[in-house]
Design an enzyme around this catalytic site. Structure first.
Site, PDB file in Angstrom:
ATOM      1  N   GLY A  52       0.781  -1.223   0.000  1.00 27.76           N
ATOM      2  CA  GLY A  52       0.000   0.000   0.000  1.00 27.76           C
ATOM      3  C   GLY A  52       0.814   1.275   0.000  1.00 27.76           C
ATOM      4  O   GLY A  52       0.270   2.367  -0.083  1.00 27.76           O
ATOM      5  N   HIS A  53       2.148   1.161   0.076  1.00 26.44           N
ATOM      6  CA  HIS A  53       3.005   2.368   0.177  1.00 26.44           C
ATOM      7  C   HIS A  53       4.195   2.225  -0.765  1.00 26.44           C
ATOM      8  O   HIS A  53       5.289   1.926  -0.312  1.00 26.44           O
ATOM      9  CB  HIS A  53       3.489   2.543   1.608  1.00 26.44           C
ATOM     10  CG  HIS A  53       3.983   3.920   1.930  1.00 26.44           C
ATOM     11  ND1 HIS A  53       5.292   4.306   1.798  1.00 26.44           N
ATOM     12  CD2 HIS A  53       3.325   5.003   2.387  1.00 26.44           C
ATOM     13  CE1 HIS A  53       5.426   5.561   2.186  1.00 26.44           C
ATOM     14  NE2 HIS A  53       4.258   6.008   2.550  1.00 26.44           N
ATOM     15  N   PHE A  54       4.142   2.468  -1.941  1.00 28.84           N
ATOM     16  CA  PHE A  54       3.019   2.774  -2.807  1.00 28.84           C
ATOM     17  C   PHE A  54       2.977   1.718  -3.897  1.00 28.84           C
ATOM     18  O   PHE A  54       4.042   1.375  -4.417  1.00 28.84           O
ATOM     19  CB  PHE A  54       3.208   4.158  -3.440  1.00 28.84           C
ATOM     20  CG  PHE A  54       3.312   5.269  -2.408  1.00 28.84           C
ATOM     21  CD1 PHE A  54       2.188   5.731  -1.758  1.00 28.84           C
ATOM     22  CD2 PHE A  54       4.542   5.813  -2.094  1.00 28.84           C
ATOM     23  CE1 PHE A  54       2.273   6.758  -0.833  1.00 28.84           C
ATOM     24  CE2 PHE A  54       4.627   6.840  -1.164  1.00 28.84           C
ATOM     25  CZ  PHE A  54       3.499   7.321  -0.520  1.00 28.84           C
ATOM     26  N   VAL A  59       8.030   2.584  -1.362  1.00 26.63           N
ATOM     27  CA  VAL A  59       8.967   3.381  -0.577  1.00 26.63           C
ATOM     28  C   VAL A  59       8.731   3.028   0.900  1.00 26.63           C
ATOM     29  O   VAL A  59       7.573   2.918   1.320  1.00 26.63           O
ATOM     30  CB  VAL A  59       8.735   4.894  -0.783  1.00 26.63           C
ATOM     31  CG1 VAL A  59       9.627   5.728   0.110  1.00 26.63           C
ATOM     32  CG2 VAL A  59       8.923   5.274  -2.241  1.00 26.63           C
TER      33      VAL A  59
END
Length: 147
Positions: A52-54, A59
């Site tokens: 989810g990041h990203f 990252v």
């Protein structure tokens, strides 16, 4: 000055209470209790956070970098006899600057050096720097209370 210590992953887990998935110190190449530390953390590309990041451009979130520096600070303190077995609590972070993206597969080299200690209150602050591939990735001041 105290003798320089080295710690493997199992020895780190004997000192600080963190466990996976929040244990962010793999090993320690240099530690002088109450003074400074050089530790490493390999950023596993399979960490759930990267979904989810990203998506498509992963990252490491900055809060993970800050937590890694807090854990390095914990080790600087908890290796002092006065704080052995205490619970480290993050009191504050100041002057945080992120200089470079930390990517899956990077290895963080985390440095923490004691700035101030209030032994009467069991509170200390370390100056922390984080490097990836020799480049400065982040810097901060981390304050920990031992309880």
């Amino acid at each position: 000055m105290s003798e320089v210590m080295k710690l493997n992953h199992a020895q780190v887990m004997e000192i600080i209470p963190h466990r996976d998935p929040m244990l962010l110190i793999d090993e320690v190449s240099e530690l002088v209790p109450g003074d400074h530390i050089v530790a490493t953390f390999w950023v596993d590309p399979q960490r759930e956070i990267f979904k989810g990041h990203f998506p498509g451009d992963p990252v490491l979130p900055g809060v993970y970098t800050v937590e890694a520096t807090a854990q390095a600070t914990d080790l600087v303190l908890m290796t002092k006899p006065a704080y052995a077995g205490k619970v480290p609590l993050l009191l504050g972070i100041n002057n945080v600057k992120f200089r470079k993206k930390i990517l899956p597969g990077d290895t963080l080299e985390i440095h923490a050096e004691m700035l101030t200690e209030r032994a009467d209150k069991a509170i200390a602050t370390c100056k922390c720097t984080v490097y990836t591939a020799g480049d400065l990735a982040a810097e901060s001041e981390v304050t920990i209370a031992m309880r």
